[in-house]
Motif scaffolding. Structure first.
Motif, PDB file in Angstrom:
ATOM      1  N   ILE C   2      87.181 107.076  84.834  1.00 26.79           N
ATOM      2  CA  ILE C   2      88.328 108.008  84.292  1.00 26.79           C
ATOM      3  C   ILE C   2      87.749 108.502  82.706  1.00 26.79           C
ATOM      4  O   ILE C   2      86.842 107.664  81.625  1.00 26.79           O
ATOM      5  CB  ILE C   2      89.587 107.707  83.691  1.00 26.79           C
ATOM      6  N   ILE C   3      88.057 109.990  82.788  1.00 27.91           N
ATOM      7  CA  ILE C   3      87.111 110.204  80.875  1.00 27.91           C
ATOM      8  C   ILE C   3      88.356 110.774  80.095  1.00 27.91           C
ATOM      9  O   ILE C   3      89.313 111.145  80.468  1.00 27.91           O
ATOM     10  CB  ILE C   3      86.392 111.245  81.413  1.00 27.91           C
ATOM     11  N   ASP C   4      88.646 109.978  79.043  1.00 30.33           N
ATOM     12  CA  ASP C   4      89.548 110.715  78.143  1.00 30.33           C
ATOM     13  C   ASP C   4      89.212 111.807  77.501  1.00 30.33           C
ATOM     14  O   ASP C   4      88.502 111.681  76.023  1.00 30.33           O
ATOM     15  CB  ASP C   4      90.146 109.158  77.444  1.00 30.33           C
ATOM     16  N   HIS C   5      89.970 112.867  77.910  1.00 32.89           N
ATOM     17  CA  HIS C   5      89.841 113.832  77.715  1.00 32.89           C
ATOM     18  C   HIS C   5      90.575 114.403  76.091  1.00 32.89           C
ATOM     19  O   HIS C   5      91.373 114.079  75.907  1.00 32.89           O
ATOM     20  CB  HIS C   5      89.808 115.150  78.379  1.00 32.89           C
ATOM     21  N   PRO C   6      89.642 114.828  74.966  1.00 33.44           N
ATOM     22  CA  PRO C   6      89.938 114.759  73.227  1.00 33.44           C
ATOM     23  C   PRO C   6      91.500 115.475  73.564  1.00 33.44           C
ATOM     24  O   PRO C   6      92.873 115.087  72.719  1.00 33.44           O
ATOM     25  CB  PRO C   6      89.186 115.086  72.722  1.00 33.44           C
ATOM     26  N   LEU C   7      91.335 116.587  74.287  1.00 39.64           N
ATOM     27  CA  LEU C   7      93.068 117.165  74.443  1.00 39.64           C
ATOM     28  C   LEU C   7      93.876 117.257  75.397  1.00 39.64           C
ATOM     29  O   LEU C   7      94.783 117.695  75.519  1.00 39.64           O
ATOM     30  CB  LEU C   7      93.118 118.572  74.384  1.00 39.64           C
ATOM     31  N   LEU C   8      93.339 116.459  76.880  1.00 41.99           N
ATOM     32  CA  LEU C   8      94.094 116.592  77.803  1.00 41.99           C
ATOM     33  C   LEU C   8      95.159 114.954  77.912  1.00 41.99           C
ATOM     34  O   LEU C   8      95.440 115.159  79.312  1.00 41.99           O
ATOM     35  CB  LEU C   8      93.007 116.924  78.855  1.00 41.99           C
ATOM     36  N   GLY C   9      93.706 114.279  77.780  1.00 39.19           N
ATOM     37  CA  GLY C   9      94.149 112.731  77.960  1.00 39.19           C
ATOM     38  C   GLY C   9      93.212 112.376  79.086  1.00 39.19           C
ATOM     39  O   GLY C   9      92.197 112.869  78.996  1.00 39.19           O
ATOM     40  N   PRO C  10      93.570 110.866  79.379  1.00 38.49           N
ATOM     41  CA  PRO C  10      93.095 110.487  80.657  1.00 38.49           C
ATOM     42  C   PRO C  10      92.815 111.521  82.162  1.00 38.49           C
ATOM     43  O   PRO C  10      93.541 112.146  82.443  1.00 38.49           O
ATOM     44  CB  PRO C  10      93.465 109.360  81.447  1.00 38.49           C
ATOM     45  N   ARG C  11      91.060 111.674  82.296  1.00 43.77           N
ATOM     46  CA  ARG C  11      91.488 112.723  83.867  1.00 43.77           C
ATOM     47  C   ARG C  11      90.370 111.863  84.873  1.00 43.77           C
ATOM     48  O   ARG C  11      89.576 110.727  83.951  1.00 43.77           O
ATOM     49  CB  ARG C  11      90.758 114.151  83.390  1.00 43.77           C
ATOM     50  N   ASP C  12      90.637 112.443  85.727  1.00 47.07           N
ATOM     51  CA  ASP C  12      89.904 111.728  86.606  1.00 47.07           C
ATOM     52  C   ASP C  12      88.081 112.547  86.816  1.00 47.07           C
ATOM     53  O   ASP C  12      88.401 113.842  86.722  1.00 47.07           O
ATOM     54  CB  ASP C  12      90.443 111.697  88.022  1.00 47.07           C
ATOM     55  N   SER C  13      87.597 111.388  86.621  1.00 39.83           N
ATOM     56  CA  SER C  13      85.918 112.265  86.180  1.00 39.83           C
ATOM     57  C   SER C  13      85.857 113.495  87.797  1.00 39.83           C
ATOM     58  O   SER C  13      84.607 113.901  87.257  1.00 39.83           O
ATOM     59  CB  SER C  13      84.581 111.324  86.574  1.00 39.83           C
ATOM     60  N   GLN C  14      85.950 113.235  88.576  1.00 39.44           N
ATOM     61  CA  GLN C  14      86.464 114.014  90.320  1.00 39.44           C
ATOM     62  C   GLN C  14      86.171 115.829  89.781  1.00 39.44           C
ATOM     63  O   GLN C  14      86.083 116.134  90.379  1.00 39.44           O
ATOM     64  CB  GLN C  14      87.093 113.550  90.813  1.00 39.44           C
ATOM     65  N   GLU C  15      86.866 115.878  88.117  1.00 39.29           N
ATOM     66  CA  GLU C  15      86.678 116.947  88.272  1.00 39.29           C
ATOM     67  C   GLU C  15      85.837 117.455  86.838  1.00 39.29           C
ATOM     68  O   GLU C  15      85.741 118.812  86.844  1.00 39.29           O
ATOM     69  CB  GLU C  15      88.335 117.254  87.184  1.00 39.29           C
ATOM     70  N   PHE C  16      85.108 116.783  87.154  1.00 38.54           N
ATOM     71  CA  PHE C  16      83.815 117.101  85.983  1.00 38.54           C
ATOM     72  C   PHE C  16      82.604 117.477  87.341  1.00 38.54           C
ATOM     73  O   PHE C  16      82.323 116.572  87.524  1.00 38.54           O
ATOM     74  CB  PHE C  16      84.172 116.211  85.175  1.00 38.54           C
ATOM     75  N   VAL C  17      82.209 117.795  86.069  1.00 45.01           N
ATOM     76  CA  VAL C  17      79.930 117.930  86.931  1.00 45.01           C
ATOM     77  C   VAL C  17      79.280 117.161  85.979  1.00 45.01           C
ATOM     78  O   VAL C  17      79.555 117.995  84.415  1.00 45.01           O
ATOM     79  CB  VAL C  17      79.963 119.390  86.564  1.00 45.01           C
ATOM     80  N   LEU C  18      78.749 116.313  85.933  1.00 43.85           N
ATOM     81  CA  LEU C  18      77.628 115.381  85.268  1.00 43.85           C
ATOM     82  C   LEU C  18      76.568 116.488  84.686  1.00 43.85           C
ATOM     83  O   LEU C  18      75.633 117.025  86.211  1.00 43.85           O
ATOM     84  CB  LEU C  18      77.543 114.668  85.241  1.00 43.85           C
ATOM     85  N   LEU C  19      76.154 117.053  84.007  1.00 45.33           N
ATOM     86  CA  LEU C  19      74.609 117.682  83.302  1.00 45.33           C
ATOM     87  C   LEU C  19      73.523 116.625  82.870  1.00 45.33           C
ATOM     88  O   LEU C  19      72.600 116.580  83.214  1.00 45.33           O
ATOM     89  CB  LEU C  19      74.640 118.816  82.127  1.00 45.33           C
ATOM     90  N   GLY C  20      73.451 115.670  81.985  1.00 42.08           N
ATOM     91  CA  GLY C  20      72.759 115.017  81.460  1.00 42.08           C
ATOM     92  C   GLY C  20      72.775 114.528  80.183  1.00 42.08           C
ATOM     93  O   GLY C  20      74.071 114.537  79.752  1.00 42.08           O
TER      94      GLY C  20
END
Lengths: 983, 188, 98
Positions: C2-20
């Motif tokens: 879970i990533i706690d988005h500063p504007l949107l609150g907790p979101r599943d990391s599956q919604e994201f792409v990791l760059l590095g």
């Protein structure tokens, strides 16, 4: 259909009788039975043959840890092997068959393996099947494959539907036994969002299998009352038939719900199972405990069961495993089975308690300090051999033996983040130790609190603590009265003896195997596990792990705490792979993207190709054409001779606006775009920061602060992501906004000498699209067909006079039909991706084939497109020494000689000379038959390519043993001066 | 001169409208949509234009209804928060917005970028929880979130808690999104 | 995760792409004397800590923001989440201030 071992009472529903079939014979049961309890009630003791030795086996448990009762359920395409009888709810018409036996359960030829047991011990395959080598593939492997495994798959596609789902809660309670019910009630009353899951179809856990009362009523009644209150609370969701199979990071849990396994078949469109992703702020593991057996000679005969399971069958399912049942125990708990059996009218043949200080029993004589040294009976237990405390021998007839070696808390989920359980001496069991997943707490028997009062109180206390951590206050309501007996156990792991004593019944691992592992120095528990396969079967060691490592501890002279234990991984219980797939199966594996002209193309009978997620028309076969080359060659010639139309909507389109849009593009592209005039397009090269070409495309300037970029189809998403990285992370100071416009526009390439004539039929008359009014590389917002907004770009991928016309996607279907109608006088021909590919190769345009991640602008002959006057992504590293070497790869055209074929992927070697890596000069990236040239042509890279035009080299494909002679030439086979483009 | 006709995102002339179990799934194709992104340093002008045309601007994770605009057939028309300084405006065409916001915003027509399904019924959440990890159970009128449905980038807007939602998905994936919605409704 | 988005609150990391590694924010000056070497280090050299690590994540299935997530690579605990644009803007004004 009399059920010979059925008793009175129990929690089954006698008003609903059910019929089922096992190995072809019909039996009866009732609603509320499992297949296991119905088999027990019908006196069926023999249910399978063991994995390696094909020994007769019976049910040993009443839960999901069952290692022997594995059957094939159902018939036809829905047939499923290795289904545990204890977890199969009985329904009318259920069909089950035993496994791993030929020709029958009663007479299994493979039982000969049992006589060869001296050669088939742990790890035997490391020492056998070595000679002769020729036998490996032809003899040993086929034989082993046939013998291996238990059940067989149906071999047909799974016709069932599986869903995925997502739920959120404050507290996930795992297990609806006394601890879990108490916790859920406490949390539910506090107003928290609660999800309560249990693998059983009925809540209550062990309360359903014991005869204790709770708060003055039966355990089952108390559980039902709690369930009723929970069901009335809108903030509580109950999920029976649901197993928490894994714990992942940050409170994410996987729960497998079996929605369609308890009925004959789910209705059409309804899922058989749902795999839920549960986001829980906190979780409470109330998973109970699993009873241990004890190792002794021939302890795997059908009829030998966990003592807790025996009284479970009696109390919950009103079924006794036999008329005469003996009990073998090292703790007080085993005595409860004797008490409950007697209360149900079953004869207790003997109570064999290994403890010299064993308590007396009211229902039978207790043989204190005695142990079972062996059993006898054909296809099931007939008697036990006992060694008494004084050394004397006794022989007791019985049809079942209830064994209790103590209880192991079900700590599995606490290990899913590499948590290490800790040994607790006073209860002789592992309890959750360090490394429990953050946010998870454990209550009740799962952490070694075994009494009923203890579990109920612990469930409440842990729930209050968990909720407090997330700011929810919960009340400690008065707890109901319940038994609170202490745990009294004296460890006895096995009775030493010469004959084999079983530990892991599913993988056929014995005490002898543990000794062998010790002898061969595989003494660490991780080695013990893998060398013997103890604990590697479907129950992940729930019935065998602790016994095995306790025996290893004895052999090594260490304590159990020092020896430690292996840990557990998801899934907790076997889970169908289809459940993980959910709906992403077959055509639905991933979303399909359709172009605006898709339906029209399908009407034309086009053949489609997958281009990433898109379906694109590959070619449009005409009546009479039997081979794709006929269609493609025709499309290419028709386009170059008159006019063709192709849907190019799939290319990425990115709308870029803002005062710094031009400067932004100057940074993202290697060449310059801030200098592009409004109303013009320009080809752009986009590099990765390491200097390799990432993508290319044309970008149009529609206004002072408005550009539209195109990307290749495949890279639309990654380029957009990259541009947002540049915008947000590298240049947040720039005034630029981006949005994807790929789906918004239906875009068609109209190409060929008559392209302009066709478009003039559709473009509204106020727009001048003559060669002077709209020259090569012009662009603009126009309107078509009486005011429909459109965009026109005079760009050419084919090398012919060409345009791309875009209308809002809702007009796309209508537009292609209008283009076809308008172009009819000139024989307009729709062309697909193959013809598109042939023409761009003929013209020498590069695509993803050439932009393979190792190619620089210099390799493409476009070094001058990397401006030295400005900063751009990739410009600096593109100048690295090796990338600017004199003898670097260079893009060339290739033409096959002597009716040969250029094959993409071939490597290029000098006409004469060695063929090895040191002499590899380059490779072919694209190839096609050119109807214009009448030969097979291609594009590729070769060292010093610019200097080698006219030279003949070899293109080799060693994998297929093919080679061709090809002549190096300019990549521009058609119209190298570009006259057609500019006319 | 030929004249062009329109098709819906699913490729037909009549929008999809079917009730499955307790939930009605209705394709809405006549609503205009436009992307509205504030340009740098234009905060004051942008807010003034927004106030005049859209009323309140939504906070992250929200959508705010606005009275103006051609929602068409009683369709909901809201301003949806899409990202920092980015909004999706329903029911007002891009040209009208451009006239209002002028140089303070980047405006792009998005009417053809999306397929829109309005889902209404007794228990829409039961259907949505088969499709997306968004906490649709907790969403109330005015909640809006961008999320994934079966690997498709979507927007879920709650019009009324529990019973009335709009789902936007990429237009080119309309058939796949439609299939996912119908299958979820049928699986309850 | 879970990533706690500063504007949107907790979101599943599956919604994201990791760059590095978030060091990608420190893009070197193309005109500096040692630009070649600086870009080489920027592109290829990474610390690979067992512990707190600053990473760039792209909210592809969400608001398309880039985030800087400080995450413990051993325990997976997410220690901090920031909008990359804010951090980058802060760095830029820091450079201008020098």
């Amino acid at each position: 259909m009399t059920q010979v071992n059925r008793l009175d009472g129990g929690l089954i529903d006698r008003s609903t009788p059910l019929g089922f079939t096992f190995d072809g014979r019909r039996y009866g049961g009732f609603a509320g039975d499992t297949l296991a309890s119905a088999l027990v009630a019908n006196g069926v003791r023999l249910v399978g043959r063991s994995f390696k030795y094909h020994r007769p086996r019976g049910i040993i448990s009443a839960g999901s840890e069952e290692p022997n009762g594995l059957v094939e359920l159902r018939t036809g395409a829905r047939r499923e092997p290795n289904s545990r009888v204890t977890m199969t709810e009985l329904h009318d018409g259920l069909v089950a068959a035993s496994q791993n036996r030929f020709p029958s359960l009663g007479f299994d030829l493979m039982a000969v393996n049992d006589r060869l047991s001296n050669f088939l011990g742990a790890g035997f395959y490391y020492k056998t099947f070595m000679w002769p080598k020729a036998f490996w593939e032809r003899v040993y492997e086929p034989v082993i494959r046939r013998a291996a495994g238990l059940g067989a798959l149906s071999g047909e596609d799974d016709p069932d539907v599986y869903d995925r789902g997502f739920r959120h809660c404050d507290l996930l309670v795992i297990g609806a036994g006394p601890a879990g019910l108490s916790a859920a009630l406490t949390a539910g009353r506090a107003g928290a969002e609660v999800i309560l899951v249990d693998e059983d179809f009925r809540a209550g856990g062990r309360l359903l299998q014991e005869s204790f009362g709770v708060g003055g009523v039966s355990g089952a009644d108390w559980a039902a009352t709690v369930v009723a209150e929970l069901q009335s609370l809108p903030n509580v969701r109950l999920m029976p038939r649901s197993t928490a199979i894994g714990v992942f990071d940050h409170g994410i849990h996987a729960v497998l719900e079996r929605t369609g396994d308890h009925i004959a078949a789910p209705d059409a469109g309804k899922p058989r199972q749902i795999l839920w992703r549960v986001y829980a702020r906190r979780s409470l593991l109330c998973a109970g405990a699993t009873e241990r057996l004890i190792g002794f000679a021939d302890n795997d005969r059908p009829g030998i069961m966990q003592a807790g399971a025996v009284r479970g069958y009696v109390n919950r399912f009103a079924a006794t495993p036999a008329e005469h049942v003996a009990v073998f125990t090292n703790n007080d708990d085993g005595h409860r089975t004797a008490t409950d059996l007697a209360a149900a009218g079953v004869d207790v043949a003997a109570i064999i308690d290994s403890r010299p200080d064993a308590p007396k029993s009211e229902v039978a004589e207790v043989l204190a300090g005695a142990v079972v040294t062996g059993t006898g009976g054909r296809l099931g237990i007939g008697h036990v051999d006992i060694r008494l405390a004084g050394g004397g021998r006794k022989h007791v007839q019985c049809g079942a033996l209830a064994v209790s070696g103590g209880w192991n808390p079900n700590v599995h989920l606490t290990c899913h983040h590499r948590g290490r359980p800790a040994w607790q001496d006073d209860i002789c069991a592992f309890v959750p130790g360090e490394g429990v997943p953050p946010g998870m707490a454990v209550a009740g028997a799962a952490r070694g609190v075994f009494s009923t009062a203890g579990t109920i109180g612990d469930g409440q206390a842990q729930a209050i603590a968990q909720l407090a951590e997330i700011g929810i206050a919960a009340a400690a309501d008065t707890l109901p009265e319940a038994e609170d007996a202490p745990v009294r156990v004296t460890p006895l792991w096995h009775v030493p003896g010469k004959k084999r004593a079983w530990l892991d019944q599913q993988n056929d691992v014995t005490v002898k195997d543990v000794k062998l592992a010790h002898q061969e120095n595989f003494r660490a528990v991780e080695h013990l596990k893998r060398y013997t396969t103890l604990g590697m079967a479907g129950d992940q060691g729930r019935t065998s792990n602790v016994l095995g490592l306790a025996i290893m501890a004895e052999l090594t002279g260490k304590s159990i705490a020092e020896t430690g234990t292996t840990i557990y991984r998801p899934p907790y219980t076997p889970t169908p792979i289809a459940a993980f797939a959910g709906r992403s199966v077959g055509r639905d594996f991933r979303p399909t993207r359709l172009t605006p002209s898709h339906h029209w193309a399908a009407e034309q009978g086009a053949t489609f190709v997958e281009a990433g997620a898109w379906l694109r028309a590959q070619w449009f076969p005409r009546e009479g054409e039997t081979h794709w080359r006929e269609s493609v060659d025709r499309e290419v010639l028709a386009t170059r001779n008159s006019v063709g139309v192709c849907d190019v909507s799939t290319l990425g389109k990115i709308d870029i606006q803002g005062r710094d849009a031009g400067a932004f593009l100057d940074l993202a592209y290697s060449n310059t775009f801030s200098t592009l005039a409004v109303g013009k397009t320009r080809y752009g090269l986009m590099l990765r920061e390491d200097g390799m070409v990432m993508d290319d495309g044309t970008t149009a300037r529609l206004g002072e602060m408005h550009y539209v970029m195109t990307t290749t189809t495949a890279n639309a998403g990654s380029v957009y992501r990259h541009l947002e990285f540049v915008r947000q992370c590298l240049r947040p100071d720039m005034d630029v906004q981006l949005i994807s416009a790929t789906d918004s526009w239906a875009q068609f390439a109209v190409a060929g000498p008559n392209a302009r004539r066709v478009l003039q039929e559709l473009v509204d008359p106020q727009h001048d699209i003559s060669n002077e009014g709209f020259p090569f590389m012009a662009c603009g917002a126009i309107s078509v067909c009486g005011g429909v907004p459109a965009r026109l770009f005079r760009i050419s991928f084919s090398g012919e006079l060409a345009y791309e016309i875009a209308v809002p996607a809702r007009y796309g279907d209508s537009m292609i039909r209008a283009l076809m109608a308008a172009g009819e006088p000139w024989g307009i021909t729709p062309y697909g991706t193959e013809a598109l590919g042939v023409m761009r190769i003929e013209k020498g345009h590069v695509t993803g084939n050439e932009l393979n991640g190792t190619i620089t602008a210099r390799n493409l002959g476009m070094a001058r497109m990397v401006s030295a006057k400005k900063d751009s992504i990739g410009a600096v590293l593109a100048g690295r020494e090796a990338l600017v070497a004199e003898d670097g790869l260079c893009l060339v055209g290739l033409e096959a000689l002597d009716d040969g074929q250029v094959i993409a992927g071939s490597h290029l070697f000098d006409a004469e000379g060695p063929v090895d890596a040191a002499h590899d000069r380059g490779y072919v990236t694209s190839a096609a038959y050119s109807p214009h040239i009448g030969a097979s042509i291609g594009l590729g890279f070769i060292t010093r390519g610019a200097e080698r035009h006219g030279e003949v080299v070899r293109a080799l494909n060693p994998l297929e043993g093919r080679s061709a002679l090809v002549r190096i030439c300019s990549p521009h086979f058609i119209d190298p001066e570009g006259e057609r483009l500019r006319g | 001169m030929a004249s062009l006709t329109q098709t819906t995102a699913l490729g037909g002339t009549i929008p999809f409208d079917e009730t499955i179990g307790g939930n009605r799934i209705r394709e809405v194709s006549e609503a205009a949509m436009a992307s509205l992104a504030m340009l740098k340093g234009q905060g004051a002008a942008f807010k003034k234009a927004a106030a005049s045309r859209l009323g309140e601007l939504p906070a992250p994770g929200h959508a705010v209804g606005h009275a103006a605009g051609h929602g068409g057939g009683g369709n909901h028309a809201s301003t949806i928060w899409m990202g920092p300084d980015q909004y999706l405006v329903e029911g007002i065409d891009a040209a009208t917005l451009a006239a209002t916001f002028g140089a303070s915003a980047a405006i792009t027509d998005q009417s053809d970028a999306w397929v829109r399904f309005d889902v209404t019924g007794g228990d829409v959440v039961a259907m949505l929880e088969r499709l997306s990890g968004a906490d649709t159970r907790r969403m109330q009128a005015g909640s809006a979130t961008r999320t994934a449905i079966h690997h498709m980038h979507c927007v879920i807007v709650c019009r009324a808690g529990g019973t009335d939602f709009t789902i936007l998905g990429p237009r080119s994936s309309a058939a796949s999104l439609h299939h996912a919605l119908v299958a979820a409704a049928a699986s309850l | 995760m879970i990533i706690d988005h500063p504007l949107l609150g907790p979101r599943d990391s599956q919604e994201f792409v990791l760059l590095g590694d978030a060091s990608l924010l420190n893009r070197p000056d193309w005109q500096a004397g040692n630009a070649g070497h600086a870009f080489y280090e920027y592109q290829y050299l990474r610390d690979n800590p067992a512990g707190a690590h600053r990473e760039l994540w792209y909210h592809e299935m969400g608001d398309r923001s880039w985030l800087i997530v400080t995450r413990d690579t051993v325990t997976h605990e997410v220690l901090k989440v920031e909008l990359a644009a804010d951090v980058a803007a802060g760095m830029a004004s820091g450079r201008r201030a020098k």
